[in-house]
Write a protein that holds these residues in place. Sequence first.
Motif, short mmCIF file in Angstrom:
data_model
loop_
_atom_site.label_atom_id
_atom_site.label_comp_id
_atom_site.label_asym_id
_atom_site.label_seq_id
_atom_site.Cartn_x
_atom_site.Cartn_y
_atom_site.Cartn_z
N SER A 127 41.17 16.19 -24.09
CA SER A 127 40.55 17.12 -23.07
C SER A 127 40.07 18.47 -24.01
CB SER A 127 41.51 17.63 -21.75
OG SER A 127 42.64 18.08 -22.39
N ASP A 128 41.44 18.95 -24.78
CA ASP A 128 40.83 20.18 -25.51
C ASP A 128 39.80 20.14 -26.48
OD1 ASP A 128 42.28 18.91 -27.17
OD2 ASP A 128 44.13 20.28 -27.58
N SER A 129 39.29 18.98 -26.68
CA SER A 129 37.98 18.71 -27.50
C SER A 129 36.72 18.63 -26.78
CB SER A 129 38.32 17.49 -28.42
OG SER A 129 38.23 16.30 -27.65
N TRP A 130 36.74 18.91 -25.51
CA TRP A 130 35.40 18.67 -24.90
C TRP A 130 34.86 20.16 -24.88
CZ3 TRP A 130 38.12 16.72 -19.56
CH2 TRP A 130 38.73 15.40 -19.83
N ASP A 131 33.60 19.99 -24.53
CA ASP A 131 32.85 21.19 -24.38
C ASP A 131 33.02 21.78 -23.09
OD1 ASP A 131 31.46 20.69 -26.87
OD2 ASP A 131 30.05 19.46 -25.93
N THR A 132 32.92 23.24 -23.11
CA THR A 132 33.06 23.97 -21.82
C THR A 132 31.91 23.56 -20.88
OG1 THR A 132 33.99 25.67 -23.45
CG2 THR A 132 33.26 26.17 -20.86
N PRO A 133 32.33 23.25 -19.68
CA PRO A 133 31.42 23.09 -18.55
C PRO A 133 30.40 24.05 -18.24
CG PRO A 133 33.82 22.60 -17.92
CD PRO A 133 33.74 23.38 -19.27
N ALA A 134 29.12 23.69 -18.06
CA ALA A 134 28.21 24.72 -17.78
C ALA A 134 28.28 25.05 -16.24
CB ALA A 134 26.80 23.90 -17.93
N THR A 135 29.30 25.89 -16.00
CA THR A 135 29.72 26.60 -14.76
C THR A 135 29.60 28.09 -14.78
OG1 THR A 135 31.95 26.45 -15.32
CG2 THR A 135 31.07 24.56 -13.97
N ALA A 136 29.04 28.58 -15.85
CA ALA A 136 28.77 30.14 -15.80
C ALA A 136 28.07 30.80 -14.65
CB ALA A 136 28.42 30.48 -17.15
N HIS A 137 27.18 30.01 -14.16
CA HIS A 137 26.26 30.29 -13.01
C HIS A 137 26.22 29.60 -11.79
CE1 HIS A 137 24.97 33.61 -15.88
NE2 HIS A 137 24.83 32.68 -16.68
N GLN A 138 27.30 28.52 -11.75
CA GLN A 138 27.22 27.58 -10.82
C GLN A 138 28.52 27.12 -10.35
OE1 GLN A 138 24.45 24.53 -12.08
NE2 GLN A 138 25.93 23.37 -13.36
N ASP A 139 28.92 26.70 -9.17
CA ASP A 139 30.31 26.35 -8.81
C ASP A 139 30.65 25.04 -9.43
OD1 ASP A 139 30.78 28.44 -7.09
OD2 ASP A 139 29.30 27.44 -5.66
N SER A 140 29.93 24.21 -9.87
CA SER A 140 30.54 23.11 -10.40
C SER A 140 29.38 22.49 -11.62
CB SER A 140 30.88 21.98 -9.52
OG SER A 140 29.67 21.56 -8.62
N ALA A 141 30.10 21.41 -12.27
CA ALA A 141 29.09 20.57 -13.20
C ALA A 141 29.59 19.22 -13.26
CB ALA A 141 28.95 21.47 -14.54
N ILE A 142 28.57 18.58 -13.64
CA ILE A 142 28.91 17.09 -13.72
C ILE A 142 28.81 16.68 -15.44
CG2 ILE A 142 28.30 14.56 -13.42
CD1 ILE A 142 27.13 15.23 -10.80
N GLN A 143 30.07 16.01 -15.78
CA GLN A 143 30.22 15.94 -17.23
C GLN A 143 30.44 14.38 -17.44
OE1 GLN A 143 32.01 19.98 -18.84
NE2 GLN A 143 32.31 18.14 -19.90
N VAL A 144 29.80 13.69 -18.46
CA VAL A 144 30.26 12.16 -18.66
C VAL A 144 30.90 12.15 -19.75
CG1 VAL A 144 29.51 9.83 -19.30
CG2 VAL A 144 27.95 11.40 -17.84
N VAL A 145 32.35 11.80 -19.72
CA VAL A 145 33.36 12.04 -20.95
C VAL A 145 33.73 10.59 -21.36
CG1 VAL A 145 35.70 12.68 -21.28
CG2 VAL A 145 34.24 13.83 -19.61
N ASP A 146 33.64 10.36 -22.58
CA ASP A 146 33.99 8.88 -23.19
C ASP A 146 35.26 8.48 -22.82
OD1 ASP A 146 31.44 9.04 -24.65
OD2 ASP A 146 32.42 9.77 -26.55
N GLY A 147 35.44 7.34 -22.37
CA GLY A 147 36.61 6.75 -21.99
C GLY A 147 37.20 7.25 -20.41
N VAL A 148 36.38 8.03 -20.12
CA VAL A 148 36.71 8.79 -18.69
C VAL A 148 35.80 8.31 -17.82
CG1 VAL A 148 37.79 10.64 -17.36
CG2 VAL A 148 38.59 10.42 -19.66
N GLY A 149 34.63 8.41 -18.08
CA GLY A 149 33.42 8.30 -16.95
C GLY A 149 32.90 9.72 -16.65
#
Length: 395
Positions: free
Chosen positions: A53-75
Motif C-alpha cells: 500500500s505505501d508504494s501506491w500513488d496518492t488518489p486523485a481526491t484533492a477536488h472530489q470525494d472519491s476516486a477509482i484505482q486499479v491496483v495490481d493483485g487487488v483489482g
Amino acid sequence: MNRIPELHDAIQDLSEALDRRLVVLDRTMRVVAYSIHESPEDRLRLSRILAHSDSWDTPATAHQDSAIQVVDGVGSVVMYRLLGADRHIVGHLMLSMAEGPDAAPEVDLVTGNRLGRISRLMEVRDSNARSLLDRSSSLAVDLVALEDERRQGAAATLLGEEIFGASEHYCAVAIGPGVLDATPTDLGRVEQAVAQTIRFVNDTSTASVIGGVTIEGTGVLIFPRPVVAPRLARILSRPQLAPARAGIGPLAPLDALHDSYRRAGWALRATSLAPADHPVAVHFSDTGSDGVLATFPLDGLGVADLPTPVRNILLQKKTRPWAATLEAFLENAGDIQRTAQVLKVHRSTIYYRLDRLTEVAGVDLRLGRVQRDLHLGLRLARLAGFLEQPVVSGR
C-alpha cells in the motif's frame, strides 16, 4: 502507541453495515486499520494491500470525494478521502468495487456522512502521533544530557508512560551535517535525517526508536537494540539528506546512555573529518584511532603544533604534496610495491619521494619510533584539514 481502538471499532461497524471489507490508509498510503477479512480471497487481498500500500500513488481526491484505482493483485478499488476539520485530507478509506448493477457504494458513504466519524478518529490519531513525537523528541535529548537529573527524569517518563519499550541495553546515535563549515541548509538536513530515520523504522517494522535535535544542532537517535550501520547508511545516503553522517555508540544500560552518545559523537566527528576513510554511518568501535583522535581540539590545532618531522614536511612547498606518499607507505607497512600500486606510480618514484621526505624531515625512516610519530602526526594533519581530502566515491 498510535493504535486507536475506536477507529478499528468504527471500521468494523461500517464494514458490517455495508457487508464489505474496508481498509483505512493514512496520508502516506500506509495501512492503519482494517475490518475483519474472513474469506480466503479477502485475506489474500488484504495481505497484498499490507505489503504494497505505501508504494501506491496518492488518489486523485484533492477536488472530489472519491476516486477509482486499479491496483495490481487487488483489482479495482474505490478510495474515499477522509477530511479533517480544516478540510485537509487526513487519509483514505478503501473498499473493493461492488460487483453487479449496484456498484456505487460511494453514494451511501458520502451522502450518509458515514465518513465523518472515521475522519475525526484519524484526526485524533494524527494529533496523538504528533504529540508523542514532540514529547519523545525532547525526552531523547534529555536521555543523553550531562545533567543526572534530566537523564533520570527522561528515563522514568519514557518507561513509566510506555513511550519506549524496556530493554537491557540501548544504543545512542549522533547525526551531524557531515561537514565542518555547515550551512543552515546542512544543519536543516540533520533534522530531516532524524525524522526520516524514525519514519523509516515506524513504516517498515514494529521496532521502536525515538529521536530529537540538541540545541547545538546535533541529531540524537535512541534504539533499544543494536544499530545496523549499513541500514542507517542507506537512509542517510538519500540525496536530500547529503552530506549528513552518523556515529553509532556502543550498547549501554539506560542510565549510561550518555556514555554511548559521547562515543557516538566521537565516531560522528571521525567520519565527518575523514569521509573517505569511514562509511556514512559508523560504529565507534570501527573508527580505530580516528575515534580517539577526534576527541582532540583539532579546531585549534596548527601546523606548528604537529611533531617536528611532520611540520617540516608540511612547511616545504615541494614536499607537502608528497605527504600522501609517506602516508600510503606507512599504511602499507613499508611495502614499496604495494604503495606504488595504491598511488599508481612507479616504484622509483616512491623511492625518490621518500628520500626527499626523510631528508626534509630529518629522520631515519627505518626506526619504529620515527614511523609511529610520522604516522600519528600525518593522521592528525589530515583530520585537522591540513592535507587535501581524497575524493569520496558513493559517499
